[in-house]
Design a protein around this motif. Structure first.
Motif, PDB file in Angstrom:
ATOM      1  N   VAL A  90       0.102  10.227  -9.460  1.00  0.00           N
ATOM      2  CA  VAL A  90      -0.621   9.378 -10.405  1.00  0.00           C
ATOM      3  C   VAL A  90      -0.244   9.643 -11.861  1.00  0.00           C
ATOM      4  O   VAL A  90      -0.726   8.967 -12.763  1.00  0.00           O
ATOM      5  N   LEU A  91       0.607  10.633 -12.107  1.00  0.00           N
ATOM      6  CA  LEU A  91       0.955  10.954 -13.491  1.00  0.00           C
ATOM      7  C   LEU A  91       1.897   9.909 -14.075  1.00  0.00           C
ATOM      8  O   LEU A  91       2.686   9.287 -13.349  1.00  0.00           O
ATOM      9  N   GLN A  93     -11.430  17.352  -5.494  1.00  0.00           N
ATOM     10  CA  GLN A  93     -10.127  17.174  -4.861  1.00  0.00           C
ATOM     11  C   GLN A  93      -9.784  15.689  -4.786  1.00  0.00           C
ATOM     12  O   GLN A  93     -10.477  14.939  -4.108  1.00  0.00           O
ATOM     13  N   PRO A  94      -8.732  15.270  -5.470  1.00  0.00           N
ATOM     14  CA  PRO A  94      -8.356  13.864  -5.401  1.00  0.00           C
ATOM     15  C   PRO A  94      -8.190  13.428  -3.945  1.00  0.00           C
ATOM     16  O   PRO A  94      -7.708  14.222  -3.122  1.00  0.00           O
ATOM     17  N   LEU A  95      -8.592  12.230  -3.651  1.00  0.00           N
ATOM     18  CA  LEU A  95      -8.476  11.589  -2.333  1.00  0.00           C
ATOM     19  C   LEU A  95      -9.446  12.150  -1.299  1.00  0.00           C
ATOM     20  O   LEU A  95     -10.008  11.422  -0.513  1.00  0.00           O
ATOM     21  N   SER A 124      -0.832  13.819  -4.057  1.00  0.00           N
ATOM     22  CA  SER A 124      -1.931  13.081  -4.672  1.00  0.00           C
ATOM     23  C   SER A 124      -2.079  13.419  -6.142  1.00  0.00           C
ATOM     24  O   SER A 124      -2.530  12.607  -6.934  1.00  0.00           O
ATOM     25  N   ARG A 125      -1.718  14.619  -6.531  1.00  0.00           N
ATOM     26  CA  ARG A 125      -1.909  14.999  -7.931  1.00  0.00           C
ATOM     27  C   ARG A 125      -0.725  14.625  -8.805  1.00  0.00           C
ATOM     28  O   ARG A 125      -0.870  14.387  -9.999  1.00  0.00           O
TER      29      ARG A 125
END
Lengths: 423, 393
Positions: free
Chosen positions: B248-249, B88-90, B244-245
């Motif tokens: 960053v794209l 899980q990011p972060l 968060s997902r």
């Protein structure tokens, strides 16, 4: 009743010239036949690819599809993909939480295994041009990965040394006698014994004297440990099971049958749940040990059936002949029945081995263990790599394919060396 | 050695019989009324309670089943087993060197430091087995973006401590799709992670709206993939997760995260039921870290604050004497008076943990996760922080 035909005698094999340079003489079934005739490339193309109008159209369409696919793949690999997700995370994917200062244990294990592979190739087979190509390509790939990821030059040198050891092992055995002789038998026994001991040996190297604990087996290393345990352990479980099921003592037969049917009847995923939540109270121990037990038990049930197939394929005459020459049950098993039955069951056993190799990814799904695929999932959770999911999965797929392909090639070697499919 | 002659007929009839028995059993099982099942479950739970209460009292062995006295168990073992997410990011993921890091992981670290034991991070990425892992003793505490709900609290043998992160279920759509709220989502395909509260909320919300939709399930990452590839019109998850997902794209501007929230998702550490001693420790570590932020105690100045506390409240939180006064453990004898001080020294206060792990990916100002005492004059009406430490005295 007509007269029986005379028993054909095996042809005399030419002896190697005495005194001259030692030359390896391959048995006849392993000598390559010369090509019967050559066809010119142009002629072949026009005959096979453009035989008629319809054929030409089909060829063009397929070539178009193939071209689009190849260009697409090349474009992805060289321009579109961001392979940094792999190179930056190469340690995470390879060994994860394995203590980094103990990395020498991993390199040493790899070197030992490479050396043993070399010995085995020299003893039972030979390294051909294709094997060399495979080794060079894999080696170049690994070294490129390490260099690109900014690893120290020493890791590359370590890897080269390991490849060197493979060839050293190979050339050590080449001068051993190739003809059947007591010396050769001993030689084979020693190498076979070393191979059988290699897995415990590797575990000892990894763990003794301040090494890693089992909780730290992680990433690709975990796959590389779990799969052999499942395969070898499975074989160990399978042989008595197969014999038991083929036995005519009823209790043994029914026990073995029940074991096989129960274990085979539920999916591996279910058995892994058993390892996680139930075996805990039964045998205790580390989760990884429980997982190993479950993998061996599961693989054993399948392999037992393949070996039983081998037992049934054996002509009855073999059993009777063994009895006729006065062998007791155990000797007959050991000398006549099992060697032939196992040889027959090699192809399905290798199939099961490849299956269990790929099934090691399941431990990530339900267990708290992390292997290569699970660590790829973790790598793409890093903020900078969230978009690079395809790259990570392609890499994992390629790694699994390479190992599975190696297993399949080695089994073909073993089959050819045993002369399967040629009688 | 004889090969097995095919005594097919007898075997076949035996198998037929066994098969018939199995089917009959299944039918009888299925016909049993739900009431019976509920009764059976109830008695089972009662039995469990009795058993757990019995085990509460005397010994806690390292090898024994971890019930009742987790504090003693963890101290004897010398290791706190903390279940975290690793994908899980972060919140919980792994660095290239193999270490596990994230917002949740810092709280694990804080609890382990507070109890003066080593930390073992156990992978609890799988949503469907996480509570089993806790109940079975594979982990001592579950800090894995887990929402507190009444049913989980009552039925799953889990007890929740103070919320570490407030979020809510949000929606992401493709830019230019014309969808501005859930009212526009009738008959759309919605990507939602299976086996989570998110899935239930979505179903409930659309029942209330009287709209239908096509759900597309899968894991967290699968739903992300499906949405980015355009296989669904809408992607729903915790808003922090979406942010968060997507943030960053490279093509982040092609997606829009709607402001609408349809649920409360307070994410909190979970511990086993019937263990108030351990729950208190976990709970007060979290409150202590929030209190530290309120009092201005940071990782950098905690040592100085402890040797020379500015007031009695700080002294009490850090477990030190104020101007020669007496030090009280406030009843936290099993972990010692300075357990919160050790936690702060290891990971910093709540604000620092947020800043180090989540940072700008999910802006904190004016969100629920800001301190209740923050200056709300710049926030849009109706927003603002609610994080608030209970009095430590």
């Amino acid at each position: 009743m007509s007269e029986l035909p005379p028993i054909p005698r095996p042809e005399q094999r030419p002896l190697p010239p005495a005194g001259g340079p030692r030359k390896i003489v391959l048995p006849p079934h392993r000598q390559r036949a010369g090509r019967p005739f050559r066809v010119k490339a142009r002629e072949w193309i026009s005959r096979n690819l453009f035989p008629s109008l319809g054929g030409t159209i089909l060829t063009l369409i397929s070539a178009g599809f193939l071209g689009i696919m190849v260009v697409g793949i090349l474009w992805f690999v060289f321009f579109d993909a961001n392979w940094n997700v792999i190179t930056a995370n190469r340690w995470l994917l390879f060994a994860g939480s394995f203590p980094r200062e103990e990395a020498w244990r991993l390199w040493t294990s790899i070197a030992v295994v490479m050396f043993l592979i070399g010995l085995a190739y020299g003893t039972w087979s030979s390294l051909g041009r294709r094997d060399t190509l495979f080794i060079v390509l894999t080696g170049a790939f690994v070294i490129f990965l390490m260099a690109h990821g900014g690893a120290t030059i020493w890791s590359s040198i370590w890897f080269l040394v390991a490849i060197g050891l493979l060839y050293l092992g190979y050339y050590l055995t080449v001068w051993m006698p190739r003809e059947t002789s007591p010396r050769r038998v001993w030689h084979q026994r020693i190498v076979g014994g070393l191979l059988a001991l290699s897995l415990p040996l590797v575990l000892v190297i990894l763990m003794v004297a301040g090494g890693a604990n089992t909780r730290q087996f992680d990433g690709f290393v975990l796959n590389l440990i779990l799969a052999p345990v499942g395969i070898v352990g499975g074989l160990v479980v399978a042989i008595p099971l197969a014999l038991g099921r083929a036995s005519n003592m009823r209790t043994i037969k029914w026990t073995c049958t029940a074991y096989i049917e129960v274990v085979r009847g539920a999916p591996l995923l279910g058995w892994l749940f058993v390892a996680l939540f139930i075996l805990d109270d039964v045998i205790g121990g580390d989760l990884i040990i429980r997982t190993m037990v479950v993998l061996a038990v599961f693989t054993g049930a399948y392999m037992a059936e393949y070996i039983r197939g081998g037992l049934q394929a054996l002509p009855r005459g073999q059993y009777e002949a063994a009895q006729a020459v006065g062998l007791n049950q155990l000797q007959a098993m050991q000398l006549i029945v099992l060697p032939q039955a196992l040889r027959i069951s090699i192809p399905p056993i290798v199939g099961q081995a490849i299956a269990i190799w790929k099934d090691t990814t399941l431990v990530t799904i339900i267990l708290t263990l992390r292997e290569l695929k699970g660590n790829a999932d973790s790598a793409i959770a890093q903020s900078e790599f969230i978009p690079d999911r395809i790259e990570a999965y392609v890499f994992v797929a390629v790694v699994f394919w390479v190992v599975a392909f190696m297993m399949s090639r080695i089994s073909q070697r073993v089959e050819r060396a045993q002369g399967i499919g040629e009688r | 050695m004889r090969l097995p002659s095919l005594k097919g007929r007898r075997l076949f009839s035996a198998m037929l019989f066994a098969g018939a028995a199995l089917i009959a059993g299944a039918v009888i099982g299925a016909c049993t009324s739900d009431e019976d099942e509920q009764q059976a479950q109830a008695t089972e739970q009662q039995q469990q309670q009795v058993m757990q209460q019995q085990q509460d009292q005397p010994q806690a062995q390292v090898s024994g089943e971890p019930r009742g006295d987790t504090v003693q168990l963890v101290k004897d073992r010398g290791v706190l087993k903390c279940g975290v997410k690793q994908t899980q990011p972060l919140f919980g993921f792994r660095e290239p060197d193999g270490s596990v890091v994230g917002f949740d992981v810092d709280f694990c670290q804080a609890i382990a430091e507070a109890m003066e034991v080593d930390l073992e991070l156990v992978d609890a990425s799988d949503a469907s087995t996480r509570f089993e892992l806790l109940a079975d003793g594979e982990i001592d505490v579950l800090i894995r973006t887990t929402t507190i709900t009444a049913s989980r609290d009552r039925e799953l043998g889990v007890d929740f401590a103070q919320t570490t992160f407030y979020t809510g279920q949000g929606f992401a759509v493709h830019a230019g799709s014309g969808i501005e709220s859930t009212a526009d989502m009738g008959d759309k395909t919605i990507c939602v992670q299976s086996g989570t509260t998110t899935e239930q909320n979505l179903a409930d919300h659309f029942t209330d709206l009287g709209l239908s939709y096509t759900p597309l399930g899968g894991s967290d990452q699968e739903t992300q993939d499906a949405f980015l590839a355009g296989r669904c019109d809408v992607w729903t998850a915790d808003q922090s997760n979406l942010a968060s997902r997507i943030g960053v794209l490279d093509n982040a501007s092609e997606f829009v995260i709607l402001g609408e929230l349809i649920s409360k998702e307070p994410l909190a550490p979970g511990v086993r039921d019937f263990d108030s001693e351990f729950k208190d420790v976990v709970n007060w570590v979290v409150h202590g870290l929030i209190a530290a932020e309120e009092m201005g105690i940071t990782k950098a100045n905690v040592a100085a604050m402890a040797s020379n506390p500015p007031n009695t409240a700080v002294a009490r939180l850090l477990g030190v004497s104020f101007e020669g006064g007496e030090v009280s453990t406030l009843g936290f004898d099993s972990v010692g008076a300075q357990f919160i001080q050790r936690a702060i020294a290891a990971v910093g206060n709540y604000g620092e943990i947020y800043e180090n792990n989540v940072g700008d990916a999910v802006p904190r100002a004016c969100s629920l996760n800001a301190l209740a005492s923050e200056d709300k004059s710049n926030c849009p009406p109706g927003t603002g922080g609610i994080q608030y430490a209970l009095p430590y005295r």
